[in-house]
Design an enzyme around this catalytic site. Structure first.
Site: not given
Ligand code: UD1
Ligand code: CA
Length: 458
Positions: A18, A157
């Site tokens: 995004r 979520e």
């Molecule tokens: C996540 C939370 C959500 C919360 C929000 C707060 C989950 C499933 N959801 O959502 O409940 O309200 O953060 O900001 O956790 N990442 C990895 N590996 C992956 C996927 C993500 O390292 O396979 C890291 C991303 O780089 C990021 C963080 O985890 O820094 C969060 O991932 P993101 O995809 O931004 O989660 P949200 O959809 O924002």
């Molecule tokens: Ca996030």
């Protein structure tokens, strides 16, 4: 002091679709610092060890953060936040820590205090604690579900949230900051499934698993936690940067810094501006810069990792990077001081002077249109307008030494390696290729001839 029994895991492997940028999201910056750098700062203030899960753009992330290198863990495919934590788990175990903090790499406004609070709550005997916030619009964040007595049931979520099934939206959301008891939650971490709309392993599903298993789970709700939520778009990044900037400037004003046009002053989160320093906006003070009491920075300047000692003065439109000005030194207007530029007490550089890896001794001056690279200039020397140190022969860099009290005439080229002695004088327009001894006059230019009658009619 960081807690020895605590390890932190920063989830930073995601792409950040995004953001519409080729750069990994956690390398986007606020006030000159990457999101990851800010999160790591909060994490390492509380936890003795920090692991960072990297994946998307991992080479760039590693390069930008050599200080975190020992703690990198690779998540080859980004299968979700729960999967990311699984990848780090072996090292969490091996650390012997009792508590594991989990931070999202895209929450740059997370503070050491918020992390410390969460850990303190976990240490009261909770197996899983997470930080929640209440928002007027819960948007794309994970919803916290609570039972009739306010007890936490789980996190759903946004994509999977269904009011019919989950009840009306309370607006309470998950910030993504967790503290887990290492022994208690291990089995549940590896029991996560991808039965959700995204087909990912969500760390958030751990909450319901632990509740069902009868573990103690707590959501710490903080009224100010809205700012701790993740940044997912350029607009959110700009808003976070703006609010961090305003907070820092307000704190500096309250501490006694003199700030003109504070709305256009940018001070990075790791910069130090002492009470009694004076800044005029617009200006940017970034990195590990230090501006001492009584030092001044005028408008349109950018300083990165620069040090101004008490009473130093940087005038308009100057750029400093890893440069140092001692007491009473003055740079600008329009000075460019690159890494290793140092002005000792009372030294001055004026307009359109560039310095790199060079020291200007006490009271020495280079007032106009000059390049000083790899040069050591003694006390009170005077460097005339248009002086150039020719420090690069196409392959190597060479040094120029100018002794105390020397006088370099205007438009001089000093072809390094070369030394101009103490009290020596160099004639204007010279190309100096040989050393000039102490006290001597060095002159190296074509002689002038005047040919009578060869001019044009007046
Ligand atoms: C996540 C939370 C959500 C919360 C929000 C707060 C989950 C499933 N959801 O959502 O409940 O309200 O953060 O900001 O956790 N990442 C990895 N590996 C992956 C996927 C993500 O390292 O396979 C890291 C991303 O780089 C990021 C963080 O985890 O820094 C969060 O991932 P993101 O995809 O931004 O989660 P949200 O959809 O924002
Ligand atoms: Ca996030």
């Amino acid at each position: 002091m960081p807690h020895q029994n605590t390890i932190a895991v920063i989830l930073a492997a995601g792409k950040g679709t995004r953001m519409h940028s080729d750069k990994p999201k956690v390398l986007q910056n606020l006030l000159g610092e990457t999101m990851l750098g800010l999160v790591a700062h909060a994490a390492s203030s509380v936890a003795a060890q920090v692991l960072t899960v990297v994946g998307h753009g991992q080479d760039l992330v590693r390069k930008a953060h050599p200080g975190l290198a020992e703690g990198f863990v690779l998540q080859e495919r980004q299968l979700g936040t729960g999967h990311a934590l699984q990848m780090a788990w072996e090292r969490v175990r091996a650390s012997g820590a009792s508590h594991c903090l989990v931070l999202n790499g895209d929450t740059p406004l997370v503070t050491p205090e918020a992390v410390e609070d969460l850990l303190a709550t976990a240490q009261t005997g909770q197996d899983l604690v997470f930080l929640s916030a209440r928002l007027p619009d819960a948007g794309a964040f994970g919803r916290v579900l609570r039972g009739p007595d306010g007890e936490v049931l789980g996190i759903v979520e946004a994509k999977d949230y269904d009011p019919e099934r989950h009840g009306p939206d309370s607006g309470e959301v998950n910030t993504g900051l967790f503290c887990l008891s290492v022994d208690a939650i291990e089995n549940y971490l590896f029991a996560l499934t991808d039965a959700n709309r995204a087909g990912e392993l969500y760390i958030t599903d751990l909450v319901a698993l632990c509740v069902e298993a009868g573990l103690s789970v707590h959501a710490l709700r903080r009224e100010d936690a809205g700012s701790l939520l993740g940044i997912n778009s350029p607009l959110e990044l700009a808003q976070a940067e703006q609010s961090l900037r305003a907070d820092i400037v307000a704190r500096l004003l309250a501490s006694g810094c003199l700030i003109h046009q504070p709305e256009s002053v940018v001070v990075g989160p790791f910069a130090v501006v002492e009470p009694g320093a004076e800044l005029t906006g617009p200006c940017r003070i970034l990195g590990a810069s230090t501006i001492a009491r009584g030092a001044r920075v005028e408008a349109f300047c950018q300083l990165t990792d620069a040090v101004l000692e008490p009473g130093a003065w940087v005038r308009e439109f100057s750029h400093l990077e890893s440069a140092r000005l001692a007491t009473g030194a003055i740079a600008g207007p329009y000075a460019r001081l690159r890494p290793g530029a140092e002005l000792m007490e009372g030294a001055r550089v004026g307009n359109f002077v560039e310095m790199k890896k060079s020291v200007l001794g006490p009271g020495a001056k280079a007032s106009h249109l000059t390049y000083l690279g790899d040069a050591d200039i003694g006390a009170r020397a005077n460097i005339g307008a248009g002086t150039i140190t020719c420090n690069y022969d196409g392959t190597n860099k060479h040094k120029t030494e100018i002794g105390a009290g020397a006088f370099i005439g205007s438009n001089t080229a000093l072809v390094a390696p070369v030394r101009v002695g103490q009290g020596a004088v160099v004639g204007a327009g010279s190309v100096i290729t040989k050393d000039v001894p102490d006290g001597a006059l060095g002159i190296a230019r074509g002689r002038q001839s005047n040919l009578p009658g060869h001019g044009k009619k007046p």
